[in-house]
Design a protein around this motif. Structure first.
Motif, PDB file in Angstrom:
ATOM      1  N   SER B  37       0.825  -1.209   0.000  1.00 27.54           N
ATOM      2  CA  SER B  37       0.000   0.000   0.000  1.00 27.54           C
ATOM      3  C   SER B  37       0.861   1.262   0.000  1.00 27.54           C
ATOM      4  CB  SER B  37      -0.942   0.001   1.205  1.00 27.54           C
ATOM      5  OG  SER B  37      -0.200  -0.154   2.393  1.00 27.54           O
ATOM      6  N   SER B  38       2.115   1.120   0.449  1.00 30.02           N
ATOM      7  CA  SER B  38       3.010   2.281   0.444  1.00 30.02           C
ATOM      8  C   SER B  38       3.184   2.843  -0.963  1.00 30.02           C
ATOM      9  CB  SER B  38       4.379   1.911   1.019  1.00 30.02           C
ATOM     10  OG  SER B  38       5.012   0.951   0.191  1.00 30.02           O
ATOM     11  N   LEU B  39       3.069   1.970  -1.978  1.00 31.64           N
ATOM     12  CA  LEU B  39       3.220   2.434  -3.366  1.00 31.64           C
ATOM     13  C   LEU B  39       2.124   3.445  -3.691  1.00 31.64           C
ATOM     14  CD1 LEU B  39       3.893  -1.029  -5.062  1.00 31.64           C
ATOM     15  CD2 LEU B  39       5.598   0.741  -4.585  1.00 31.64           C
ATOM     16  N   ARG B  40       0.899   3.120  -3.264  1.00 33.52           N
ATOM     17  CA  ARG B  40      -0.223   4.034  -3.500  1.00 33.52           C
ATOM     18  C   ARG B  40      -0.005   5.368  -2.781  1.00 33.52           C
ATOM     19  NH1 ARG B  40      -6.409   3.188  -1.255  1.00 33.52           N
ATOM     20  NH2 ARG B  40      -7.350   4.895  -2.427  1.00 33.52           N
ATOM     21  N   HIS B  41       0.386   5.281  -1.497  1.00 37.46           N
ATOM     22  CA  HIS B  41       0.532   6.519  -0.720  1.00 37.46           C
ATOM     23  C   HIS B  41       1.653   7.379  -1.281  1.00 37.46           C
ATOM     24  CE1 HIS B  41      -2.253   4.381   1.632  1.00 37.46           C
ATOM     25  NE2 HIS B  41      -1.377   3.645   2.295  1.00 37.46           N
ATOM     26  N   LEU B  42       2.743   6.730  -1.704  1.00 34.88           N
ATOM     27  CA  LEU B  42       3.839   7.484  -2.324  1.00 34.88           C
ATOM     28  C   LEU B  42       3.372   8.130  -3.625  1.00 34.88           C
ATOM     29  CD1 LEU B  42       7.076   5.310  -2.050  1.00 34.88           C
ATOM     30  CD2 LEU B  42       6.806   7.684  -1.319  1.00 34.88           C
ATOM     31  N   GLY B  43       2.603   7.359  -4.409  1.00 30.71           N
ATOM     32  CA  GLY B  43       2.101   7.886  -5.674  1.00 30.71           C
ATOM     33  C   GLY B  43       1.207   9.094  -5.450  1.00 30.71           C
ATOM     34  N   ALA B  44       0.313   8.977  -4.468  1.00 28.45           N
ATOM     35  CA  ALA B  44      -0.599  10.084  -4.186  1.00 28.45           C
ATOM     36  C   ALA B  44       0.172  11.308  -3.685  1.00 28.45           C
ATOM     37  CB  ALA B  44      -1.636   9.653  -3.153  1.00 28.45           C
ATOM     38  N   ALA B  45       1.232  11.054  -2.895  1.00 29.01           N
ATOM     39  CA  ALA B  45       2.036  12.165  -2.379  1.00 29.01           C
ATOM     40  C   ALA B  45       2.788  12.859  -3.519  1.00 29.01           C
ATOM     41  CB  ALA B  45       3.023  11.654  -1.328  1.00 29.01           C
ATOM     42  N   CYS B  46       3.231  12.069  -4.506  1.00 27.04           N
ATOM     43  CA  CYS B  46       4.004  12.641  -5.617  1.00 27.04           C
ATOM     44  C   CYS B  46       3.107  13.301  -6.654  1.00 27.04           C
ATOM     45  CB  CYS B  46       4.840  11.553  -6.308  1.00 27.04           C
ATOM     46  SG  CYS B  46       6.098  10.856  -5.253  1.00 27.04           S
ATOM     47  N   LEU B  47       1.834  12.892  -6.708  1.00 27.65           N
ATOM     48  CA  LEU B  47       0.931  13.408  -7.750  1.00 27.65           C
ATOM     49  C   LEU B  47      -0.291  14.066  -7.097  1.00 27.65           C
ATOM     50  CD1 LEU B  47       0.990  10.185  -9.979  1.00 27.65           C
ATOM     51  CD2 LEU B  47       2.185  12.321 -10.489  1.00 27.65           C
ATOM     52  N   PRO B  48      -0.077  15.178  -6.402  1.00 30.24           N
ATOM     53  CA  PRO B  48      -1.186  15.777  -5.644  1.00 30.24           C
ATOM     54  C   PRO B  48      -2.333  16.262  -6.533  1.00 30.24           C
ATOM     55  CG  PRO B  48       0.712  17.240  -5.668  1.00 30.24           C
ATOM     56  CD  PRO B  48       1.159  15.956  -6.287  1.00 30.24           C
ATOM     57  N   ASN B  49      -2.080  16.480  -7.825  1.00 33.69           N
ATOM     58  CA  ASN B  49      -3.133  17.000  -8.703  1.00 33.69           C
ATOM     59  C   ASN B  49      -3.799  15.913  -9.534  1.00 33.69           C
ATOM     60  OD1 ASN B  49      -2.584  19.653  -7.846  1.00 33.69           O
ATOM     61  ND2 ASN B  49      -0.830  19.719  -9.238  1.00 33.69           N
ATOM     62  N   SER B  50      -3.462  14.638  -9.233  1.00 38.88           N
ATOM     63  CA  SER B  50      -4.038  13.548 -10.025  1.00 38.88           C
ATOM     64  C   SER B  50      -5.561  13.534  -9.896  1.00 38.88           C
ATOM     65  CB  SER B  50      -3.475  12.215  -9.557  1.00 38.88           C
ATOM     66  OG  SER B  50      -4.139  11.166 -10.215  1.00 38.88           O
ATOM     67  N   LYS B  51      -6.228  13.282 -11.035  1.00 37.95           N
ATOM     68  CA  LYS B  51      -7.699  13.186 -11.023  1.00 37.95           C
ATOM     69  C   LYS B  51      -8.152  11.741 -10.833  1.00 37.95           C
ATOM     70  CE  LYS B  51      -8.747  17.549 -12.163  1.00 37.95           C
ATOM     71  NZ  LYS B  51      -7.448  18.053 -11.622  1.00 37.95           N
ATOM     72  N   LEU B  52      -7.214  10.788 -10.827  1.00 37.26           N
ATOM     73  CA  LEU B  52      -7.592   9.380 -10.708  1.00 37.26           C
ATOM     74  C   LEU B  52      -8.173   9.114  -9.320  1.00 37.26           C
ATOM     75  CD1 LEU B  52      -4.467   7.775 -12.436  1.00 37.26           C
ATOM     76  CD2 LEU B  52      -6.774   7.980 -13.369  1.00 37.26           C
ATOM     77  N   PRO B  53      -9.347   8.494  -9.256  1.00 39.16           N
ATOM     78  CA  PRO B  53      -9.990   8.267  -7.949  1.00 39.16           C
ATOM     79  C   PRO B  53      -9.083   7.525  -6.969  1.00 39.16           C
ATOM     80  CG  PRO B  53     -11.445   7.595  -9.751  1.00 39.16           C
ATOM     81  CD  PRO B  53     -10.133   7.967 -10.375  1.00 39.16           C
ATOM     82  N   TYR B  54      -8.317   6.562  -7.487  1.00 38.70           N
ATOM     83  CA  TYR B  54      -7.462   5.746  -6.604  1.00 38.70           C
ATOM     84  C   TYR B  54      -6.475   6.608  -5.833  1.00 38.70           C
ATOM     85  CZ  TYR B  54      -4.603   1.698  -5.230  1.00 38.70           C
ATOM     86  OH  TYR B  54      -3.929   0.737  -4.529  1.00 38.70           O
ATOM     87  N   LEU B  55      -6.091   7.740  -6.430  1.00 45.86           N
ATOM     88  CA  LEU B  55      -5.070   8.580  -5.803  1.00 45.86           C
ATOM     89  C   LEU B  55      -5.649   9.856  -5.187  1.00 45.86           C
ATOM     90  CD1 LEU B  55      -2.320   8.203  -8.556  1.00 45.86           C
ATOM     91  CD2 LEU B  55      -2.499   6.987  -6.386  1.00 45.86           C
ATOM     92  N   SER B  56      -6.958  10.037  -5.309  1.00 42.83           N
ATOM     93  CA  SER B  56      -7.484  11.308  -4.812  1.00 42.83           C
ATOM     94  C   SER B  56      -8.840  11.203  -4.112  1.00 42.83           C
ATOM     95  CB  SER B  56      -7.591  12.308  -5.973  1.00 42.83           C
ATOM     96  OG  SER B  56      -8.406  11.770  -6.991  1.00 42.83           O
ATOM     97  N   LYS B  57      -9.736  10.351  -4.615  1.00 48.44           N
ATOM     98  CA  LYS B  57     -11.112  10.381  -4.120  1.00 48.44           C
ATOM     99  C   LYS B  57     -11.220   9.829  -2.695  1.00 48.44           C
ATOM    100  CE  LYS B  57     -15.746   9.061  -5.596  1.00 48.44           C
ATOM    101  NZ  LYS B  57     -16.471   8.034  -6.358  1.00 48.44           N
TER     102      LYS B  57
END
Lengths: 153, 163
Positions: B37-57
């Protein structure tokens, strides 16, 4: 998250990283021998780890143990859906090629195996591909599970 | 005692110590053991403007900072284990992987790991150790298919490009 919790989390992570290295489960050669059924070592490690984990979780549930900070312990139920099969197979393929799963990727980078940085970048790319395609992949839950209601393992 | 510590540990030491990570983490921090799950959290931290639900919603990676602290610990532990607690630091990959084809293999393998673990909802830590310990059927099924995938790669894919 309290500062104490952060420090303890870091320390348990360090413990796990040390154990991964000293147990050699981060070695490509061990993984290869496991999948060629040449050496029972990995099977013994995995089975004894699960045995200890299972008894621990049973005891924690049975005595309704709390954390040292007094918080209740919640053990996650993981949804049962096609991803377990499809994603599981895909991950297994990557595991055997690189000799690493996510934990060992971090431990190996720390251990100075810098080629694993490439695998890490790949893993981040794969995570992004999952995020991108998530809505188009099947996620229908097969069974709704009650805690502790299964005979798995 | 110290010499024994510096050698690779036997399975009956390694396995139980890996399994003990589950209760130690739960009792000290309340965290469920898991890495991918750390991969997701790192991804979300690196891509704060992502519109993908997995990384933002309905999701803020800051709520999961503990996951990132834990994997930072694993990285430090890797250093300590290999350089401070080993008679001689080991290399854990065949030399072949330092070649261009080997690098491609490491990258593609990484993509399979990232995509597969996130779709499966866990890896060998979260599913095989933590999930099976908690008697999750999904974790047992996922683990069986980790092995199916591993056998496919080892028997049919690796022979194509390993020297």
């Amino acid at each position: 998250m309290t500062r104490k919790n952060m420090i303890l989390t870091l320390l348990v992570g360090i413990y796990f990283g040390i154990v991964l290295i000293k147990s050699q489960v981060i070695s490509w050669f061990q993984i290869n021998d496991m999948f060629y059924f040449k050496d029972p070592y990995m099977y013994l490690v995995i089975c004894s780890a699960i045995a200890v984990g299972m008894v621990s979780v049973f005891l924690i549930r049975h005595f309704e143990a709390r954390t040292i900070e007094g918080a209740p312990i919640v053990i996650k139920q993981r949804p049962f859906h096609p991803g377990n099969v499809i994603g599981g197979t895909i991950f297994g393929m990557g595991w055997a090629i690189t000799g690493a799963c996510p934990g060992p990727i971090y431990a190996l980078v720390g251990a100075g195996n810098f080629l694993m940085v490439i695998t890490f970048i790949g893993a981040m790319t794969g995570m992004y591909l999952y995020a991108f395609f998530q809505s188009r992949l099947p996620h229908t839950e097969w069974v709704r599970l009650k805690p502790g209601s299964t005979g798995a393992g | 005692m110290l010499e024994w510590l510096l050698e690779p540990w036997p399975w009956y030491v390694s396995g139980p110590l890996i399994g003990l990570t589950v209760p130690i983490l739960l009792l000290l921090t309340g965290r469920n053991f898991g890495i991918s799950s750390s991969l997701r959290h790192l991804g979300a931290a690196c891509l704060p403007n992502s519109k993908l639900p997995y990384l933002s919603k309905n999701y803020n990676w800051r709520d999961h900072i503990g996951s990132l602290i834990f994997v930072l610990g694993v990285l430090i532990g890797g250093f300590v284990g290999n350089f401070l607690l080993s008679a001689e630091p080991g290399s854990f990959l065949p030399a072949f992987y330092a070649s261009p084809l080997g690098v491609v293999g490491l990258f593609v393998g990484g993509i399979l790991i990232g995509f597969g673990t996130r779709y499966a909802g866990g890896c060998t830590s979260g599913h095989t150790i933590m999930g099976i310990s908690a008697l999750n059927v999904s974790s047992l099924v996922a683990t069986i298919f980790f092995f199916v995938g591993g056998l496919i790669s080892t028997w049919f894919v690796l022979p194509l490009f390993l020297p």
